[in-house]
Structure formats: structure tokens, C-alpha cells
Design a protein around this motif. Structure first.
Motif, PDB file in Angstrom:
ATOM      1  N   PRO A  36     101.299  30.411-106.695  1.00 46.25           N
ATOM      2  CA  PRO A  36     101.931  30.053-105.431  1.00 46.25           C
ATOM      3  C   PRO A  36     103.389  30.492-105.389  1.00 46.25           C
ATOM      4  O   PRO A  36     104.044  30.603-106.427  1.00 46.25           O
ATOM      5  N   TRP A  37     103.863  30.750-104.196  1.00 43.25           N
ATOM      6  CA  TRP A  37     105.272  31.100-104.006  1.00 43.25           C
ATOM      7  C   TRP A  37     106.140  29.881-104.282  1.00 43.25           C
ATOM      8  O   TRP A  37     105.801  28.767-103.917  1.00 43.25           O
ATOM      9  N   THR A  38     107.289  30.126-104.877  1.00 43.82           N
ATOM     10  CA  THR A  38     108.335  29.121-105.006  1.00 43.82           C
ATOM     11  C   THR A  38     109.495  29.613-104.160  1.00 43.82           C
ATOM     12  O   THR A  38     109.850  30.789-104.227  1.00 43.82           O
ATOM     13  N   VAL A  39     110.073  28.733-103.359  1.00 50.30           N
ATOM     14  CA  VAL A  39     111.219  29.109-102.532  1.00 50.30           C
ATOM     15  C   VAL A  39     112.444  28.423-103.108  1.00 50.30           C
ATOM     16  O   VAL A  39     112.462  27.214-103.297  1.00 50.30           O
ATOM     17  N   THR A  40     113.475  29.215-103.394  1.00 51.71           N
ATOM     18  CA  THR A  40     114.667  28.710-104.049  1.00 51.71           C
ATOM     19  C   THR A  40     115.905  29.087-103.258  1.00 51.71           C
ATOM     20  O   THR A  40     116.033  30.224-102.792  1.00 51.71           O
ATOM     21  N   SER A  41     116.803  28.135-103.142  1.00 52.14           N
ATOM     22  CA  SER A  41     118.130  28.388-102.610  1.00 52.14           C
ATOM     23  C   SER A  41     119.016  28.684-103.808  1.00 52.14           C
ATOM     24  O   SER A  41     119.295  27.799-104.608  1.00 52.14           O
ATOM     25  N   ILE A  42     119.429  29.919-103.934  1.00 54.58           N
ATOM     26  CA  ILE A  42     120.294  30.297-105.053  1.00 54.58           C
ATOM     27  C   ILE A  42     121.733  30.219-104.566  1.00 54.58           C
ATOM     28  O   ILE A  42     122.075  30.797-103.530  1.00 54.58           O
ATOM     29  N   GLY A  43     122.564  29.474-105.297  1.00 51.31           N
ATOM     30  CA  GLY A  43     123.956  29.312-104.910  1.00 51.31           C
ATOM     31  C   GLY A  43     124.150  28.454-103.677  1.00 51.31           C
ATOM     32  O   GLY A  43     125.098  28.639-102.924  1.00 51.31           O
ATOM     33  N   ASN A  44     123.232  27.523-103.432  1.00 51.88           N
ATOM     34  CA  ASN A  44     123.308  26.594-102.297  1.00 51.88           C
ATOM     35  C   ASN A  44     123.263  27.273-100.937  1.00 51.88           C
ATOM     36  O   ASN A  44     123.879  26.807 -99.980  1.00 51.88           O
ATOM     37  N   ALA A  45     122.527  28.350-100.821  1.00 57.49           N
ATOM     38  CA  ALA A  45     122.339  28.997 -99.513  1.00 57.49           C
ATOM     39  C   ALA A  45     121.405  28.135 -98.676  1.00 57.49           C
ATOM     40  O   ALA A  45     120.412  27.617 -99.166  1.00 57.49           O
ATOM     41  N   GLY A  46     121.736  27.966 -97.408  1.00 60.02           N
ATOM     42  CA  GLY A  46     120.850  27.271 -96.486  1.00 60.02           C
ATOM     43  C   GLY A  46     119.774  28.219 -96.001  1.00 60.02           C
ATOM     44  O   GLY A  46     119.821  29.418 -96.249  1.00 60.02           O
ATOM     45  N   GLY A  47     118.786  27.690 -95.291  1.00 56.66           N
ATOM     46  CA  GLY A  47     117.754  28.539 -94.721  1.00 56.66           C
ATOM     47  C   GLY A  47     116.368  28.014 -95.016  1.00 56.66           C
ATOM     48  O   GLY A  47     116.189  26.935 -95.572  1.00 56.66           O
ATOM     49  N   ASN A  94     121.990  31.651 -95.268  1.00 55.59           N
ATOM     50  CA  ASN A  94     123.356  31.755 -94.789  1.00 55.59           C
ATOM     51  C   ASN A  94     124.304  31.796 -95.969  1.00 55.59           C
ATOM     52  O   ASN A  94     123.929  31.490 -97.095  1.00 55.59           O
ATOM     53  N   GLY A  95     125.524  32.197 -95.703  1.00 57.60           N
ATOM     54  CA  GLY A  95     126.530  32.303 -96.746  1.00 57.60           C
ATOM     55  C   GLY A  95     126.376  33.579 -97.541  1.00 57.60           C
ATOM     56  O   GLY A  95     125.353  34.247 -97.493  1.00 57.60           O
ATOM     57  N   PHE A  96     127.422  33.946 -98.239  1.00 56.01           N
ATOM     58  CA  PHE A  96     127.419  35.159 -99.046  1.00 56.01           C
ATOM     59  C   PHE A  96     128.120  34.845-100.350  1.00 56.01           C
ATOM     60  O   PHE A  96     129.203  34.267-100.356  1.00 56.01           O
ATOM     61  N   GLY A  97     127.516  35.198-101.446  1.00 57.77           N
ATOM     62  CA  GLY A  97     128.085  34.930-102.763  1.00 57.77           C
ATOM     63  C   GLY A  97     129.198  35.893-103.116  1.00 57.77           C
ATOM     64  O   GLY A  97     129.740  36.605-102.277  1.00 57.77           O
ATOM     65  N   SER A  98     129.516  35.917-104.386  1.00 55.47           N
ATOM     66  CA  SER A  98     130.500  36.859-104.910  1.00 55.47           C
ATOM     67  C   SER A  98     129.767  37.850-105.818  1.00 55.47           C
ATOM     68  O   SER A  98     128.567  37.734-106.026  1.00 55.47           O
ATOM     69  N   ASN A 110     129.777  38.053-108.957  1.00 54.16           N
ATOM     70  CA  ASN A 110     129.244  37.469-110.187  1.00 54.16           C
ATOM     71  C   ASN A 110     128.472  36.166-109.965  1.00 54.16           C
ATOM     72  O   ASN A 110     128.053  35.524-110.915  1.00 54.16           O
ATOM     73  N   SER A 111     128.251  35.783-108.698  1.00 56.32           N
ATOM     74  CA  SER A 111     127.521  34.553-108.390  1.00 56.32           C
ATOM     75  C   SER A 111     126.780  34.731-107.056  1.00 56.32           C
ATOM     76  O   SER A 111     127.410  34.831-106.008  1.00 56.32           O
ATOM     77  N   ASP A 112     125.457  34.762-107.110  1.00 52.61           N
ATOM     78  CA  ASP A 112     124.645  35.025-105.922  1.00 52.61           C
ATOM     79  C   ASP A 112     124.564  33.802-105.017  1.00 52.61           C
ATOM     80  O   ASP A 112     124.612  32.662-105.466  1.00 52.61           O
ATOM     81  N   ARG A 113     124.384  34.081-103.734  1.00 54.05           N
ATOM     82  CA  ARG A 113     124.082  33.057-102.740  1.00 54.05           C
ATOM     83  C   ARG A 113     123.078  33.676-101.780  1.00 54.05           C
ATOM     84  O   ARG A 113     123.426  34.559-100.985  1.00 54.05           O
ATOM     85  N   LEU A 114     121.813  33.237-101.883  1.00 55.86           N
ATOM     86  CA  LEU A 114     120.738  33.825-101.094  1.00 55.86           C
ATOM     87  C   LEU A 114     119.531  32.915-101.117  1.00 55.86           C
ATOM     88  O   LEU A 114     119.474  31.945-101.850  1.00 55.86           O
ATOM     89  N   ARG A 115     118.536  33.247-100.293  1.00 59.32           N
ATOM     90  CA  ARG A 115     117.264  32.526-100.265  1.00 59.32           C
ATOM     91  C   ARG A 115     116.220  33.441-100.869  1.00 59.32           C
ATOM     92  O   ARG A 115     116.161  34.637-100.548  1.00 59.32           O
ATOM     93  N   TYR A 116     115.338  32.887-101.727  1.00 61.49           N
ATOM     94  CA  TYR A 116     114.457  33.691-102.549  1.00 61.49           C
ATOM     95  C   TYR A 116     113.071  33.063-102.607  1.00 61.49           C
ATOM     96  O   TYR A 116     112.926  31.890-102.964  1.00 61.49           O
ATOM     97  N   ILE A 148     113.871  41.115-108.810  1.00 57.02           N
ATOM     98  CA  ILE A 148     113.349  40.590-110.068  1.00 57.02           C
ATOM     99  C   ILE A 148     114.550  40.007-110.783  1.00 57.02           C
ATOM    100  O   ILE A 148     115.560  40.698-110.970  1.00 57.02           O
ATOM    101  N   ARG A 149     114.462  38.719-111.156  1.00 55.96           N
ATOM    102  CA  ARG A 149     115.591  38.069-111.812  1.00 55.96           C
ATOM    103  C   ARG A 149     115.105  37.182-112.943  1.00 55.96           C
ATOM    104  O   ARG A 149     113.973  36.724-112.937  1.00 55.96           O
ATOM    105  N   GLU A 150     116.004  36.947-113.893  1.00 56.52           N
ATOM    106  CA  GLU A 150     115.662  36.188-115.082  1.00 56.52           C
ATOM    107  C   GLU A 150     115.491  34.692-114.792  1.00 56.52           C
ATOM    108  O   GLU A 150     114.662  34.035-115.406  1.00 56.52           O
ATOM    109  N   SER A 151     116.274  34.163-113.855  1.00 58.58           N
ATOM    110  CA  SER A 151     116.186  32.739-113.513  1.00 58.58           C
ATOM    111  C   SER A 151     116.810  32.537-112.136  1.00 58.58           C
ATOM    112  O   SER A 151     117.308  33.486-111.518  1.00 58.58           O
ATOM    113  N   SER A 152     116.826  31.287-111.687  1.00 61.67           N
ATOM    114  CA  SER A 152     117.431  30.968-110.393  1.00 61.67           C
ATOM    115  C   SER A 152     118.916  30.642-110.503  1.00 61.67           C
ATOM    116  O   SER A 152     119.529  30.256-109.516  1.00 61.67           O
TER     117      SER A 152
END
Length: 186
Positions: free
Chosen positions: A1-12, A28-32, A34-40, A68-72
């Protein structure tokens, strides 16, 4: 099953629109660098894998793409291929050291709405296509990553406005995951 994650406290949200065959992911929002902010929306996979999808549309300047990422964790190792639906540019992002800056490369590919990201060991290759049949390589990169990782679809906004990435024709290959419908997640 899909897992939906807010990385870096992104809303959505993320919704599997069964009636029209799309997966819609807002963020919403944009990271830096060295620190992502997105919905995954992702699945776990161990070993070699690939993901292919067509970006149907993006809104409010958002990027839609494959990752493809190692973790959230916001600073996790990652490889992604992303684009804006109306732009001729495709961006490749690589973070090979945790919490280091993402290395961004852009390639001009007008009308390429199909993306493919392939992992073979620690070698990651990105492709793009106009029609989902004939593919052109965008990049190849070596990133040391643990065998088990997350693979999926992402939307990244450019600002505080909610941006949307709409995907269809999503195909995953690998040995140990099972796709199911993506539930609506707030």
C-alpha cells in the motif's frame, strides 16, 4: 500500500482519483537545499526498482516528480526527477550525504511529460519521454544508499501556496511491494 508522508511539515493531501485514473498530490512550502519540504506518496522496496509516471498537470508553480529516498527525514539521501507541466525543463536532484545540500541539474526537454527513475544497486538513472514509448536519458548518478528505500511520487511547492502535482500511468517495478489504491489522506 501507498504511504503518504509530509516531509519537513509540508501541508497538503494525496488522493487516488479512481474515476479519472490520476493520483493528485498537493503540497505547500519550500525547503532548503539541505532540508526537504514536500508531500510524498511512496512504497518501500528493497533492491533494484523503477518508477514511471506521466505528469498530467502541476499548479501554482509546483513541481511534480519521482523520488527514491533512504527515509522520510528532511535531510535523507535521495534522488529525484521533477518538472513543472508547462516548463521545458526537467530537474534532477541528488543528495548523496545525509543533511548535505542537494545537487540540482536541469535539462531542457520540451513536451517531455513522462518520467522514469531506475535504481540498479547504487546507480540511479533518470529518463524522460514525450510519449512514454521512446525514452531519453536525463542523468546517471552513483549514490550510496541502503538496500531498502522509499520509491514514489512527490509534489514540491515553490512558496506557501498549495501546489498540485497530478500523475497518471504510474508503474512500479521491483520485487517486494504490492500497489493498492491510495486512500485520501489529509
Amino acid at each position: 500500500p501507498w504511504t503518504v508522508t509530509s516531509i519537513g511539515n509540508a501541508g497538503g493531501t494525496a488522493i487516488d482519483n479512481v474515476c479519472d485514473g490520476t493520483i493528485d498530490i498537493s503540497s505547500n512550502g519550500f525547503g532548503s537545499f539541505n532540508s526537504d519540504r514536500l508531500r510524498y506518496a511512496w512504497v518501500s522496496v528493497c533492491g533494484n526498482a523503477s518508477i514511471t509516471a506521466r505528469i498530467v498537470n502541476t499548479s501554482n508553480g509546483a513541481y511534480g516528480g519521482l523520488m527514491i529516498r533512504e527515509s522520510s527525514a528532511p535531510g535523507a539521501r535521495r534522488v529525484s526527477l521533477r518538472a513543472q507541466a508547462a516548463s521545458p525543463l526537467i530537474l534532477r536532484d541528488v543528495r548523496s550525504i545525509p543533511n548535505a545540500n542537494v545537487n540540482v541539474q536541469q535539462v531542457t526537454r520540451p513536451q517531455h511529460s513522462w518520467l522514469r527513475l531506475v535504481r540498479t544497486g547504487n546507480v540511479f538513472t533518470g529518463f524522460s519521454s514525450i510519449d512514454g514509448v521512446t525514452w531519453q536519458q536525463v542523468f546517471i548518478s552513483n549514490v550510496p544508499m541502503q538496500s531498502c528505500a522509499q520509491i514514489g511520487l512527490m509534489t514540491q511547492a515553490l512558496n506557501v501556496q498549495l501546489g498540485m502535482g497530478i500523475f497518471d500511468d504510474v508503474t512500479l517495478t521491483g520485487s517486494n511491494f504490492n500497489l493498492q489504491e491510495l486512500p485520501e489522506v489529509g
